[in-house]
Design a protein around this motif. Structure first.
Motif, short mmCIF file in Angstrom:
data_model
loop_
_atom_site.label_atom_id
_atom_site.label_comp_id
_atom_site.label_asym_id
_atom_site.label_seq_id
_atom_site.Cartn_x
_atom_site.Cartn_y
_atom_site.Cartn_z
N LEU A 4 3.22 -10.56 6.01
CA LEU A 4 2.88 -9.30 5.34
C LEU A 4 3.96 -8.27 5.65
CD1 LEU A 4 1.10 -7.35 3.77
CD2 LEU A 4 -0.31 -7.08 5.83
N VAL A 6 5.30 -4.51 5.39
CA VAL A 6 4.85 -3.13 5.23
C VAL A 6 6.07 -2.32 4.83
CG1 VAL A 6 3.71 -1.17 6.32
CG2 VAL A 6 3.07 -3.51 6.99
N LEU A 38 2.84 -4.56 1.15
CA LEU A 38 2.08 -3.31 1.15
C LEU A 38 3.07 -2.16 1.15
CD1 LEU A 38 -0.50 -1.55 1.59
CD2 LEU A 38 -0.06 -1.82 4.04
N SER A 40 3.67 2.11 1.38
CA SER A 40 3.09 3.35 1.91
C SER A 40 2.82 4.34 0.78
CB SER A 40 4.07 3.97 2.92
OG SER A 40 5.09 4.67 2.24
N THR A 61 -0.81 1.95 -1.46
CA THR A 61 -1.60 2.89 -0.65
C THR A 61 -1.70 4.20 -1.42
OG1 THR A 61 -0.75 1.87 1.37
CG2 THR A 61 -1.75 4.03 1.59
N THR A 83 -1.82 4.78 5.48
CA THR A 83 -1.17 3.47 5.54
C THR A 83 -1.91 2.56 6.51
OG1 THR A 83 0.97 4.49 5.00
CG2 THR A 83 1.02 2.28 5.96
N ALA A 84 -2.30 3.07 7.66
CA ALA A 84 -3.02 2.26 8.65
C ALA A 84 -4.35 1.76 8.08
CB ALA A 84 -3.25 3.07 9.92
N ARG A 86 -5.18 1.33 4.89
CA ARG A 86 -4.91 0.33 3.84
C ARG A 86 -4.42 -0.97 4.46
NH1 ARG A 86 -6.12 -2.22 -0.46
NH2 ARG A 86 -4.57 -2.34 -2.11
N LEU A 87 -3.58 -0.86 5.49
CA LEU A 87 -3.07 -2.04 6.18
C LEU A 87 -4.20 -2.88 6.75
CD1 LEU A 87 -0.67 -3.70 7.24
CD2 LEU A 87 -0.58 -2.13 9.20
N ILE A 91 -4.75 -6.72 5.72
CA ILE A 91 -4.75 -7.75 6.77
C ILE A 91 -6.02 -8.59 6.67
CG2 ILE A 91 -4.97 -8.15 9.25
CD1 ILE A 91 -2.99 -5.81 9.64
N LEU A 99 3.32 -9.71 10.76
CA LEU A 99 3.46 -8.42 10.05
C LEU A 99 4.92 -8.04 10.08
CD1 LEU A 99 0.57 -6.26 11.48
CD2 LEU A 99 0.67 -7.43 9.30
#
Length: 99
Positions: A4, A6, A38, A40, A61, A83-84, A86-87, A91, A99
């Motif tokens: 994944l 980011v 993903l 931001s 996001t 972001t956190a 949505r992460l 996940i 990651l």
């Protein structure tokens, strides 16, 4: 292997960052690895939870609210929090190895 990434932003936006990222993704796929992506809130296109661009699926996001987006420090805190959050959801959905 499930990876994944980011990302700050991605295609279809055009920049050296997006072109380098796409080159990395292509090489990882050539190795047989599954990649997930993903972005931001700094990805500046109209929000969609997921977007497919040229066969690549990106989890997006939601943008920082406009009022908070005008306030230094609060803007960055909101960006990290969104972001956190949505992460965590991505996940749970894709269950990456890295990651």
């Amino acid at each position: 292997m499930r990876i994944l990434h980011v990302l700050d932003h991605s295609i279809p936006l055009q920049s050296g960052y997006t072109f380098r990222t796409l080159a990395i993704l292509k090489q990882q796929r050539a190795l047989g690895w599954e990649t997930f992506h993903l972005t931001s809130p700094k990805h500046t296109r109209p929000y969609q939870p997921t977007e497919t661009v040229d066969g690549w699926e990106f989890h997006r996001t939601r943008a920082v609210p406009k009022l908070i987006g005008r306030l230094p420090v609060f803007r960055e805190l909101a960006l990290m929090a969104l972001t956190a959050r949505r992460l965590g959801k991505v996940i749970d959905a894709v269950k990456p190895d890295i990651l």
